[in-house]
Design a protein around this motif. Structure first.
Motif, PDB file in Angstrom:
ATOM      1  N   VAL A 171       4.426 -31.889 -43.986  1.00 53.69           N
ATOM      2  CA  VAL A 171       3.684 -32.200 -45.207  1.00 53.69           C
ATOM      3  C   VAL A 171       2.320 -31.520 -45.134  1.00 53.69           C
ATOM      4  O   VAL A 171       1.530 -31.779 -44.216  1.00 53.69           O
ATOM      5  CB  VAL A 171       3.502 -33.714 -45.375  1.00 53.69           C
ATOM      6  N   HIS A 172       2.051 -30.646 -46.098  1.00 59.25           N
ATOM      7  CA  HIS A 172       0.755 -29.959 -46.158  1.00 59.25           C
ATOM      8  C   HIS A 172       0.021 -30.419 -47.421  1.00 59.25           C
ATOM      9  O   HIS A 172       0.576 -30.392 -48.520  1.00 59.25           O
ATOM     10  CB  HIS A 172       0.940 -28.440 -46.209  1.00 59.25           C
ATOM     11  N   THR A 173      -1.230 -30.838 -47.253  1.00 57.22           N
ATOM     12  CA  THR A 173      -2.033 -31.354 -48.361  1.00 57.22           C
ATOM     13  C   THR A 173      -3.338 -30.586 -48.451  1.00 57.22           C
ATOM     14  O   THR A 173      -3.998 -30.354 -47.425  1.00 57.22           O
ATOM     15  CB  THR A 173      -2.340 -32.851 -48.174  1.00 57.22           C
ATOM     16  N   THR A 174      -3.709 -30.204 -49.662  1.00 55.37           N
ATOM     17  CA  THR A 174      -4.935 -29.453 -49.885  1.00 55.37           C
ATOM     18  C   THR A 174      -5.647 -30.000 -51.122  1.00 55.37           C
ATOM     19  O   THR A 174      -5.146 -30.900 -51.790  1.00 55.37           O
ATOM     20  CB  THR A 174      -4.629 -27.950 -50.051  1.00 55.37           C
ATOM     21  N   ASP A 175      -6.831 -29.453 -51.415  1.00 54.15           N
ATOM     22  CA  ASP A 175      -7.649 -29.927 -52.550  1.00 54.15           C
ATOM     23  C   ASP A 175      -7.963 -31.419 -52.408  1.00 54.15           C
ATOM     24  O   ASP A 175      -7.883 -32.185 -53.375  1.00 54.15           O
ATOM     25  CB  ASP A 175      -6.945 -29.678 -53.891  1.00 54.15           C
ATOM     26  N   LYS A 176      -8.334 -31.830 -51.210  1.00 53.55           N
ATOM     27  CA  LYS A 176      -8.583 -33.242 -50.923  1.00 53.55           C
ATOM     28  C   LYS A 176     -10.062 -33.591 -51.073  1.00 53.55           C
ATOM     29  O   LYS A 176     -10.936 -32.772 -50.845  1.00 53.55           O
ATOM     30  CB  LYS A 176      -8.144 -33.570 -49.497  1.00 53.55           C
ATOM     31  N   ARG A 177     -10.304 -34.862 -51.420  1.00 50.58           N
ATOM     32  CA  ARG A 177     -11.655 -35.417 -51.480  1.00 50.58           C
ATOM     33  C   ARG A 177     -11.611 -36.844 -50.966  1.00 50.58           C
ATOM     34  O   ARG A 177     -10.584 -37.519 -51.092  1.00 50.58           O
ATOM     35  CB  ARG A 177     -12.194 -35.419 -52.924  1.00 50.58           C
ATOM     36  N   ASP A 178     -12.738 -37.313 -50.429  1.00 54.59           N
ATOM     37  CA  ASP A 178     -12.787 -38.703 -50.013  1.00 54.59           C
ATOM     38  C   ASP A 178     -13.232 -39.574 -51.182  1.00 54.59           C
ATOM     39  O   ASP A 178     -13.436 -39.089 -52.303  1.00 54.59           O
ATOM     40  CB  ASP A 178     -13.678 -38.890 -48.781  1.00 54.59           C
ATOM     41  N   SER A 179     -13.409 -40.868 -50.935  1.00 58.88           N
ATOM     42  CA  SER A 179     -13.725 -41.804 -52.012  1.00 58.88           C
ATOM     43  C   SER A 179     -15.110 -41.575 -52.599  1.00 58.88           C
ATOM     44  O   SER A 179     -15.402 -42.060 -53.701  1.00 58.88           O
ATOM     45  CB  SER A 179     -13.631 -43.241 -51.489  1.00 58.88           C
ATOM     46  N   LEU A 180     -15.968 -40.825 -51.888  1.00 65.35           N
ATOM     47  CA  LEU A 180     -17.304 -40.524 -52.396  1.00 65.35           C
ATOM     48  C   LEU A 180     -17.355 -39.188 -53.118  1.00 65.35           C
ATOM     49  O   LEU A 180     -18.419 -38.769 -53.585  1.00 65.35           O
ATOM     50  CB  LEU A 180     -18.309 -40.531 -51.238  1.00 65.35           C
ATOM     51  N   GLY A 181     -16.223 -38.494 -53.191  1.00 63.07           N
ATOM     52  CA  GLY A 181     -16.154 -37.219 -53.897  1.00 63.07           C
ATOM     53  C   GLY A 181     -16.392 -36.013 -53.031  1.00 63.07           C
ATOM     54  O   GLY A 181     -16.365 -34.875 -53.526  1.00 63.07           O
ATOM     55  N   ALA A 182     -16.630 -36.187 -51.737  1.00 67.33           N
ATOM     56  CA  ALA A 182     -16.869 -35.053 -50.845  1.00 67.33           C
ATOM     57  C   ALA A 182     -15.551 -34.366 -50.501  1.00 67.33           C
ATOM     58  O   ALA A 182     -14.518 -35.025 -50.319  1.00 67.33           O
ATOM     59  CB  ALA A 182     -17.572 -35.522 -49.579  1.00 67.33           C
ATOM     60  N   ASP A 183     -15.599 -33.028 -50.408  1.00 68.23           N
ATOM     61  CA  ASP A 183     -14.397 -32.273 -50.064  1.00 68.23           C
ATOM     62  C   ASP A 183     -13.943 -32.592 -48.644  1.00 68.23           C
ATOM     63  O   ASP A 183     -14.753 -32.803 -47.733  1.00 68.23           O
ATOM     64  CB  ASP A 183     -14.653 -30.775 -50.187  1.00 68.23           C
ATOM     65  N   LEU A 184     -12.619 -32.608 -48.458  1.00 62.33           N
ATOM     66  CA  LEU A 184     -12.019 -32.822 -47.147  1.00 62.33           C
ATOM     67  C   LEU A 184     -11.213 -31.591 -46.761  1.00 62.33           C
ATOM     68  O   LEU A 184     -10.666 -30.897 -47.629  1.00 62.33           O
ATOM     69  CB  LEU A 184     -11.085 -34.038 -47.178  1.00 62.33           C
ATOM     70  N   PRO A 185     -11.108 -31.293 -45.477  1.00 61.27           N
ATOM     71  CA  PRO A 185     -10.291 -30.150 -45.054  1.00 61.27           C
ATOM     72  C   PRO A 185      -8.808 -30.402 -45.295  1.00 61.27           C
ATOM     73  O   PRO A 185      -8.359 -31.554 -45.368  1.00 61.27           O
ATOM     74  CB  PRO A 185     -10.605 -30.027 -43.557  1.00 61.27           C
ATOM     75  N   ASP A 186      -8.048 -29.320 -45.420  1.00 65.50           N
ATOM     76  CA  ASP A 186      -6.600 -29.430 -45.555  1.00 65.50           C
ATOM     77  C   ASP A 186      -6.012 -30.075 -44.296  1.00 65.50           C
ATOM     78  O   ASP A 186      -6.618 -30.036 -43.217  1.00 65.50           O
ATOM     79  CB  ASP A 186      -5.962 -28.058 -45.755  1.00 65.50           C
ATOM     80  N   ASP A 187      -4.837 -30.642 -44.435  1.00 64.81           N
ATOM     81  CA  ASP A 187      -4.146 -31.156 -43.257  1.00 64.81           C
ATOM     82  C   ASP A 187      -2.663 -30.866 -43.366  1.00 64.81           C
ATOM     83  O   ASP A 187      -2.096 -30.754 -44.457  1.00 64.81           O
ATOM     84  CB  ASP A 187      -4.390 -32.660 -43.075  1.00 64.81           C
ATOM     85  N   THR A 188      -2.023 -30.710 -42.200  1.00 63.78           N
ATOM     86  CA  THR A 188      -0.585 -30.497 -42.106  1.00 63.78           C
ATOM     87  C   THR A 188      -0.039 -31.492 -41.098  1.00 63.78           C
ATOM     88  O   THR A 188      -0.449 -31.491 -39.932  1.00 63.78           O
ATOM     89  CB  THR A 188      -0.248 -29.066 -41.661  1.00 63.78           C
ATOM     90  N   VAL A 189       0.860 -32.351 -41.543  1.00 64.04           N
ATOM     91  CA  VAL A 189       1.377 -33.441 -40.724  1.00 64.04           C
ATOM     92  C   VAL A 189       2.876 -33.249 -40.532  1.00 64.04           C
ATOM     93  O   VAL A 189       3.602 -32.906 -41.474  1.00 64.04           O
ATOM     94  CB  VAL A 189       1.091 -34.804 -41.382  1.00 64.04           C
ATOM     95  N   THR A 190       3.333 -33.488 -39.316  1.00 64.47           N
ATOM     96  CA  THR A 190       4.743 -33.345 -38.966  1.00 64.47           C
ATOM     97  C   THR A 190       5.345 -34.706 -38.651  1.00 64.47           C
ATOM     98  O   THR A 190       4.755 -35.498 -37.911  1.00 64.47           O
ATOM     99  CB  THR A 190       4.909 -32.422 -37.743  1.00 64.47           C
ATOM    100  N   ASN A 191       6.519 -34.975 -39.223  1.00 61.70           N
ATOM    101  CA  ASN A 191       7.239 -36.222 -38.973  1.00 61.70           C
ATOM    102  C   ASN A 191       8.665 -35.907 -38.526  1.00 61.70           C
ATOM    103  O   ASN A 191       9.300 -34.982 -39.049  1.00 61.70           O
ATOM    104  CB  ASN A 191       7.297 -37.086 -40.236  1.00 61.70           C
ATOM    105  N   LEU A 192       9.170 -36.664 -37.569  1.00 60.94           N
ATOM    106  CA  LEU A 192      10.540 -36.506 -37.072  1.00 60.94           C
ATOM    107  C   LEU A 192      11.286 -37.810 -37.272  1.00 60.94           C
ATOM    108  O   LEU A 192      10.731 -38.898 -37.040  1.00 60.94           O
ATOM    109  CB  LEU A 192      10.545 -36.130 -35.591  1.00 60.94           C
ATOM    110  N   ARG A 193      12.559 -37.720 -37.686  1.00 60.02           N
ATOM    111  CA  ARG A 193      13.348 -38.929 -37.922  1.00 60.02           C
ATOM    112  C   ARG A 193      14.780 -38.733 -37.431  1.00 60.02           C
ATOM    113  O   ARG A 193      15.342 -37.636 -37.522  1.00 60.02           O
ATOM    114  CB  ARG A 193      13.367 -39.290 -39.407  1.00 60.02           C
ATOM    115  N   ALA A 194      15.360 -39.821 -36.936  1.00 60.52           N
ATOM    116  CA  ALA A 194      16.756 -39.814 -36.507  1.00 60.52           C
ATOM    117  C   ALA A 194      17.394 -41.140 -36.879  1.00 60.52           C
ATOM    118  O   ALA A 194      16.783 -42.205 -36.689  1.00 60.52           O
ATOM    119  CB  ALA A 194      16.861 -39.585 -35.008  1.00 60.52           C
TER     120      ALA A 194
END
Length: 674
Positions: A601-624
């Motif tokens: 999952v890759h997420t971009t154009d993020k902001r926190d609750s105060l409106g400040a820009d946040l860096p992109d993040d890429t999260v990996t999940n594994l399931r069985a």
């Protein structure tokens, strides 16, 4: 202009497993079909942007909150999704936000009961329930599919359906049930869910479920503790269904669900990680839904009658913990303690009567859903906490007519609603009404390709939260908040494309929404000057590709932006706009015995609750998921997951800057059906 980060999404449409389609019984834009994918059911053959999460996916995702079930749906953003009390969902920039758990622009229904519709300051409680209670969850995005469910819906509709006894007895008389145990390494989370089902005859079924979920404070990717993330929530469900009459044409369903949390010395502010200026409270949150539904479905295309009576009750009792606020002893404190040392209660009674009729007029085939709705919402007076008390009475009539003319489908939808909001105090009584509706068009080329588009207009009528004595409050009580949404999209479904037995389903749609005559959002830094308008637009993509060998790829993406406009013409980024997101899952199934998947999952154009820009993040999940079918293991399921497998340290979109997302989490669950 849309950000380019996910512009290449359409090049990735090589995507997940599809099984034979089945008719879907859904009240609005009816006659749709669903393809079963690797992890997701994809709706096609309709202009309605709709995502269904079935019971298997609910179990596979091992979500701690109901909100976490929806974070993979295009256009959906979680707000504080790690705790039940604070969690909420934002759809296309509307719904839960950084101040309230709801802005009235999405609807949440549990077996038809309206829940989570109060604007609670710094407390979400929009989806305060447990995912173990449900057999399916779905999201209807935008306005076009909302007219059978409410007014003023801009973001969409969330529908949850509780489990049925027949799910555990295979629809046959006898006893059945299931026991699930689950453990999460992050926060030492423990879950036990027990379901008992009994069908004494084919015409009667009973179900009981008790779920207890316990979690300590979570740890972020950098090893720090995430404050205010622990919880303990027991939940229960009781459900019964009776079928009777000639050809079993009559049925009665009774459903009661409840979730409770008794928290001691916890931050009042559920969005943050500490008490801050508000300090801490002892808080009991008690939410319950009761539903009775009668259905009359004789052997007639003209009659499929439903009468649904529901009652939703939420109580929140607070007690301020002395000495916990840094403002204690200052002139501000008396006002502050009135906010945090309050008891609140919200009760919603709703009765919906609807009928679905199938008929023809010449060459036109009609699928008509028409109905009426009565709603009464009572709120306990808590003016000191900024929550005026009162009663909101509404009446609505609606009609959705899906008309098929050869390859064309034309679906007009209308809703007329009246409201009377009466204050428990000195603010008086206010009446409003609105006519709203939309039109959806679809064309099927007959080769697996179809195109669709829609235009929808809705109005949000004043609510109890808007009551007050100020000029701003009086304006809000006499003004309906208006919006329109336009959508345009295409989809394709086919088999034997690249190899024998493979299948591909892909659906993409563009949307553009404008909100004006705004009463629910003020100009940044002001408490009385309303925004002039809000504009949002975006692109949503869902797709799946599967091979006969069991290999599948699922994809979900959203690319969006929004702007808010002040009365003086100045504009800025819409404070609640959703982030852009791309999610891809690669997996393989060995029949129904084993399912392994890797999700990025890759997420971009993020902001926190105060409106400040946040860096992109890429999260990996594994399931069985493993389903052994030998001996005493038959009927058991073992699920193992690793969330945030690379232990990425990040802050989620619209979260408090101090509330980091959970770090690496190992989850294991053991289930046994009997």
């Amino acid at each position: 202009m849309l950000t380019p980060t996910l512009r290449g999404t359409t090049a990735l449409v090589c995507l997940s497993l599809a099984a034979p389609a089945a008719a879907q019984d859904d009240p609005g834009f009816l006659g749709t079909l669903i393809l079963t994918a690797g992890k997701r059911d994809l709706t096609f053959g309709t202009a309605l942007p709709r995502t269904v999460i079935d019971e298997e996916e609910i179990q596979d995702r091992q979500a701690s909150t109901v909100a976490q079930l929806f974070d993979s749906v295009p256009g959906v953003t979680l707000v504080n999704g790690t705790t039940p009390q604070g969690s909420g969902i934002n759809i296309r920039g509307f719904g839960a936000n950084t101040t309230y758990g709801s802005d009235q622009k999405i609807a949440v229904l549990v077996d038809g009961a309206a829940v989570g519709s109060e604007e609670l300051y710094r407390i979400g409680t929009q989806l305060f329930t447990d995912p173990m209670l449900y057999r399916s969850a779905e999201v209807l995005r935008g306005t076009i599919g909302s007219f059978a469910y409410g007014s003023g819906i801009v973001g969409g509709v969330v529908k949850l359906e509780t489990k049925d006894a027949a799910d555990f007895t295979d629809g046959m008389p006898g006893f059945g049930g299931a026991q699930t145990f689950e453990y999460s390494s992050n926060g030492d989370g423990m879950v036990s869910s027990t379901t008992l089902a009994w069908m004494p005859t084919e015409r009667a079924e009973f179900l009981l479920n008790y779920t207890i979920r316990d979690q300590d404070d979570l740890t972020a990717g950098d090893g720090s503790t995430i404050g205010n993330s622990a919880f303990r929530t027991p939940s229960g469900l009781a459900k019964a269904r009776f079928t009777f009459g000639e050809d079993d044409s009559h049925s009665l369903m009774f459903s009661y669900s409840r979730t409770l949390a008794d928290d001691t010395d916890v931050p009042y502010d559920q969005f943050d990680t500490s008490g801050g200026m508000f300090g801490n409270v002892d808080r009991v949150t008690d939410t319950a839904q009761s539903v009775i539904e009668y259905r009359y479905n004789p052997v007639s295309d003209l009659v499929d009658l439903r009468a649904n009576l529901s009652y939703a009750d939420q109580k929140i009792d607070y007690s301020y913990v002395a000495g916990s606020s840094p403002l204690e002893g200052t002139p501000t404190f008396p006002f502050l303690v009135g906010t945090v040392n309050a008891d609140q209660r919200y009760q919603t009674t709703k009765f919906t009567l609807s009928n679905r009729a199938l008929f023809e007029t010449g060459v036109i085939e009609h699928d008509l859903l028409a109905g009426a709705e009565w709603i009464k919402r009572d709120r306990k007076d808590n003016d000191a906490a900024g929550a005026p008390g009162g009663t909101d009475r509404r009446f609505a009539i609606f009609a959705v007519n899906e008309m098929s003319i050869g390859a064309f489908t034309v679906t007009p939808a209308l809703r007329y609603e009246t409201s009377e909001v009466t204050s428990d105090g000195v603010y008086g009584s206010f009446t409003n009404d609105a006519l709203m509706g939309g039109l959806a068009l679809a064309y099927d080329f007959g080769n697996g390709v179809s195109v669709f588009g829609s235009a929808a207009y809705t109005e949000g009528l004043p609510i109890i939260d808007d009551l007050g004595a100020s000029a701003t409050a009086l304006y809000r009580m006499d003004t309906t908040e208006k919006s329109h949404t336009f959508e345009l999209g295409a989809e394709y479904s086919g088999t034997d494309l690249f190899a024998q037995g493979d299948s591909l389903t892909v659906r993409g749609n563009l949307y553009k929404t404008q909100l004006w005559d705004i009463t629910s959002f003020t100009v940044s830094g002001s408490t009385s000057l309303n925004l002039d308008r809000v504009e949002t637009k975006g692109f949503e993509l869902e797709a799946s590709y599967g091979m006969e060998s069991g290999i599948y790829v699922d994809l979900a993406g959203h690319l969006g932006e929004g702007r808010e406009y002040n009365p003086d013409g100045r504009s800025s980024v819409w404070r609640n706009a959703g982030a852009s997101r791309l999610q891809v899952a690669l997996g393989k199934k060995w029949d129904d015995k084993l399912d392994l998947s890797w999700e990025v999952v890759h997420t971009t154009d993020k902001r926190d609750s105060l409106g400040a820009d946040l860096p992109d993040d890429t999260v990996t999940n594994l399931r069985a998921t493993w389903r052994p079918d030998q001996g005493w293991l038959n009927g058991s399921e073992v699920r193992f997951g690793i969330e945030n497998a690379l232990d990425v340290n990040y802050v989620s979109h619209l979260a408090s800057p101090t509330r980091q997302a959970p770090g690496r989490t190992f989850k294991v669950s053991l289930s046994k059906s009997f």
